[in-house]
Motif scaffolding. Structure first.
Motif, PDB file in Angstrom:
ATOM      1  N   SER A  23      82.999 -61.948 -14.898  1.00  0.00           N
ATOM      2  CA  SER A  23      83.081 -62.045 -13.443  1.00  0.00           C
ATOM      3  C   SER A  23      83.470 -63.441 -12.992  1.00  0.00           C
ATOM      4  O   SER A  23      82.972 -64.432 -13.524  1.00  0.00           O
ATOM      5  CB  SER A  23      81.725 -61.725 -12.804  1.00  0.00           C
ATOM      6  OG  SER A  23      81.302 -60.440 -13.139  1.00  0.00           O
ATOM      7  N   HIS A  56      78.943 -70.002  -9.890  1.00  0.00           N
ATOM      8  CA  HIS A  56      78.510 -68.596  -9.907  1.00  0.00           C
ATOM      9  C   HIS A  56      77.133 -68.450  -9.256  1.00  0.00           C
ATOM     10  O   HIS A  56      76.892 -67.510  -8.497  1.00  0.00           O
ATOM     11  CB  HIS A  56      78.480 -68.058 -11.348  1.00  0.00           C
ATOM     12  CG  HIS A  56      79.830 -67.731 -11.892  1.00  0.00           C
ATOM     13  ND1 HIS A  56      80.722 -68.680 -12.293  1.00  0.00           N
ATOM     14  CD2 HIS A  56      80.450 -66.535 -12.082  1.00  0.00           C
ATOM     15  CE1 HIS A  56      81.841 -68.083 -12.721  1.00  0.00           C
ATOM     16  NE2 HIS A  56      81.701 -66.787 -12.601  1.00  0.00           N
ATOM     17  N   VAL A  94      81.014 -62.285  -8.224  1.00  0.00           N
ATOM     18  CA  VAL A  94      79.553 -62.463  -8.136  1.00  0.00           C
ATOM     19  C   VAL A  94      79.108 -62.430  -6.667  1.00  0.00           C
ATOM     20  O   VAL A  94      78.138 -61.751  -6.308  1.00  0.00           O
ATOM     21  CB  VAL A  94      79.130 -63.793  -8.819  1.00  0.00           C
ATOM     22  CG1 VAL A  94      77.681 -64.130  -8.520  1.00  0.00           C
ATOM     23  CG2 VAL A  94      79.346 -63.698 -10.329  1.00  0.00           C
ATOM     24  N   ALA A  95      79.835 -63.125  -5.807  1.00  0.00           N
ATOM     25  CA  ALA A  95      79.517 -63.121  -4.370  1.00  0.00           C
ATOM     26  C   ALA A  95      79.669 -61.714  -3.795  1.00  0.00           C
ATOM     27  O   ALA A  95      78.865 -61.272  -2.965  1.00  0.00           O
ATOM     28  CB  ALA A  95      80.433 -64.091  -3.630  1.00  0.00           C
ATOM     29  N   ARG A 129      77.686 -61.393  -0.393  1.00  0.00           N
ATOM     30  CA  ARG A 129      77.517 -62.709   0.239  1.00  0.00           C
ATOM     31  C   ARG A 129      78.812 -63.062   0.962  1.00  0.00           C
ATOM     32  O   ARG A 129      79.714 -63.667   0.387  1.00  0.00           O
ATOM     33  CB  ARG A 129      77.188 -63.778  -0.819  1.00  0.00           C
ATOM     34  CG  ARG A 129      75.950 -63.472  -1.644  1.00  0.00           C
ATOM     35  CD  ARG A 129      74.706 -63.511  -0.802  1.00  0.00           C
ATOM     36  NE  ARG A 129      73.516 -63.496  -1.648  1.00  0.00           N
ATOM     37  CZ  ARG A 129      72.283 -63.364  -1.177  1.00  0.00           C
ATOM     38  NH1 ARG A 129      72.084 -63.247   0.113  1.00  0.00           N
ATOM     39  NH2 ARG A 129      71.252 -63.359  -1.999  1.00  0.00           N
ATOM     40  N   ALA A 175      76.252 -66.319  -5.945  1.00  0.00           N
ATOM     41  CA  ALA A 175      75.253 -65.245  -5.985  1.00  0.00           C
ATOM     42  C   ALA A 175      74.210 -65.406  -4.879  1.00  0.00           C
ATOM     43  O   ALA A 175      73.751 -64.427  -4.290  1.00  0.00           O
ATOM     44  CB  ALA A 175      74.565 -65.209  -7.348  1.00  0.00           C
ATOM     45  N   LYS A 176      73.853 -66.657  -4.581  1.00  0.00           N
ATOM     46  CA  LYS A 176      72.852 -66.935  -3.538  1.00  0.00           C
ATOM     47  C   LYS A 176      73.467 -66.917  -2.141  1.00  0.00           C
ATOM     48  O   LYS A 176      72.755 -66.945  -1.150  1.00  0.00           O
ATOM     49  CB  LYS A 176      72.229 -68.321  -3.760  1.00  0.00           C
ATOM     50  CG  LYS A 176      71.243 -68.376  -4.918  1.00  0.00           C
ATOM     51  CD  LYS A 176      70.336 -69.595  -4.833  1.00  0.00           C
ATOM     52  CE  LYS A 176      71.058 -70.917  -4.865  1.00  0.00           C
ATOM     53  NZ  LYS A 176      71.105 -71.566  -6.177  1.00  0.00           N
ATOM     54  N   HIS A 217      79.376 -58.825  -5.484  1.00  0.00           N
ATOM     55  CA  HIS A 217      78.265 -57.983  -5.968  1.00  0.00           C
ATOM     56  C   HIS A 217      77.073 -58.097  -5.029  1.00  0.00           C
ATOM     57  O   HIS A 217      76.416 -57.105  -4.718  1.00  0.00           O
ATOM     58  CB  HIS A 217      77.821 -58.424  -7.375  1.00  0.00           C
ATOM     59  CG  HIS A 217      78.732 -57.944  -8.459  1.00  0.00           C
ATOM     60  ND1 HIS A 217      78.791 -58.550  -9.683  1.00  0.00           N
ATOM     61  CD2 HIS A 217      79.618 -56.913  -8.516  1.00  0.00           C
ATOM     62  CE1 HIS A 217      79.679 -57.920 -10.452  1.00  0.00           C
ATOM     63  NE2 HIS A 217      80.198 -56.920  -9.755  1.00  0.00           N
ATOM     64  N   ALA A 218      76.772 -59.326  -4.592  1.00  0.00           N
ATOM     65  CA  ALA A 218      75.599 -59.567  -3.749  1.00  0.00           C
ATOM     66  C   ALA A 218      75.918 -59.436  -2.257  1.00  0.00           C
ATOM     67  O   ALA A 218      75.046 -59.658  -1.416  1.00  0.00           O
ATOM     68  CB  ALA A 218      75.039 -60.956  -4.059  1.00  0.00           C
TER      69      ALA A 218
END
Length: 197
Positions: free
Chosen positions: A36, A7, A41-42, A47, A11-12, A44-45
């Protein structure tokens, strides 16, 4: 513990770490405290590379979190076009709905994501789907939009896709009345030309 790393890497946007963790056998559909998956998570950002690795490795683009968001629905609502296109190419459920009972098209229309709206229409999302508020994408674009260039283009795209221009809200107020009451002259023109009453 490895799931948390997955995760975090998602996210990064650290695609290399995502790839490495998946190769080690980390569960691709593991959930965090919000329900999630790493793909959500990816998403959301926004990525894109991390999302691409996850999707190509078979991550579920329709897996919903605790508030009924999925990577597909969230990418649509936020206008994350690259990720949205990948979810559409990998089995996005066009009939799936968010916590408001709306398709991805409705929040995309409301938020002024023109290309996203066009992409979703082209993918075949129902243009006249009504959410729990009693609103369609057309109504949301008018009621919650600002009447500017982006929302004018969205209204035009929905009209071109044969959206019902006379489908009223729960109170019986139609798109044309909403556009008139807000002084959205260009949208009034588009609707009138399409036969709105």
């Amino acid at each position: 513990m490895a799931e948390t790393q997955l995760h975090a890497a998602a996210a990064k946007g650290d695609a290399a770490t995502v790839k490495m963790l998946l190769a080690k056998g980390v569960a691709i559909e593991a959930r965090d405290s919000s329900g999630s998956t790493a793909l959500l998570v990816a998403t959301h950002a926004n990525r894109v590379e991390a999302a691409k690795v996850l999707i190509e490795a078979g991550a579920d683009v329709n897996a919903k979190d605790n508030i009924a968001d999925s990577p597909y629905l969230y990418a649509g609502a936020r206008g994350h076009l690259d990720i949205l296109r990948m979810t559409l190419a990998h089995g996005a459920d066009l009939k799936s709905t968010n916590r408001f009972g709306g398709t991805a098209l409705i929040p995309a229309a409301e938020r002024g994501h023109v290309e996203t709206v066009r992409t979703l229409i082209q993918a075949g999302v129902a243009v006249d789907h009504v959410n729990r508020l009693g609103w369609t994408a057309l109504l949301e674009a008018i009621i919650l939009g600002q009447g500017g260039e982006k929302h004018q283009q969205i209204v035009q795209a929905l009209v071109d896709a044969k959206a019902d221009v006379n489908l009223a809200d729960g109170e019986g107020v139609g798109p044309l009345q909403h556009a008139r009451s807000r002084g959205y002259a260009r949208i009034v023109q588009i609707l009138t030309a399409a036969g709105a009453r």
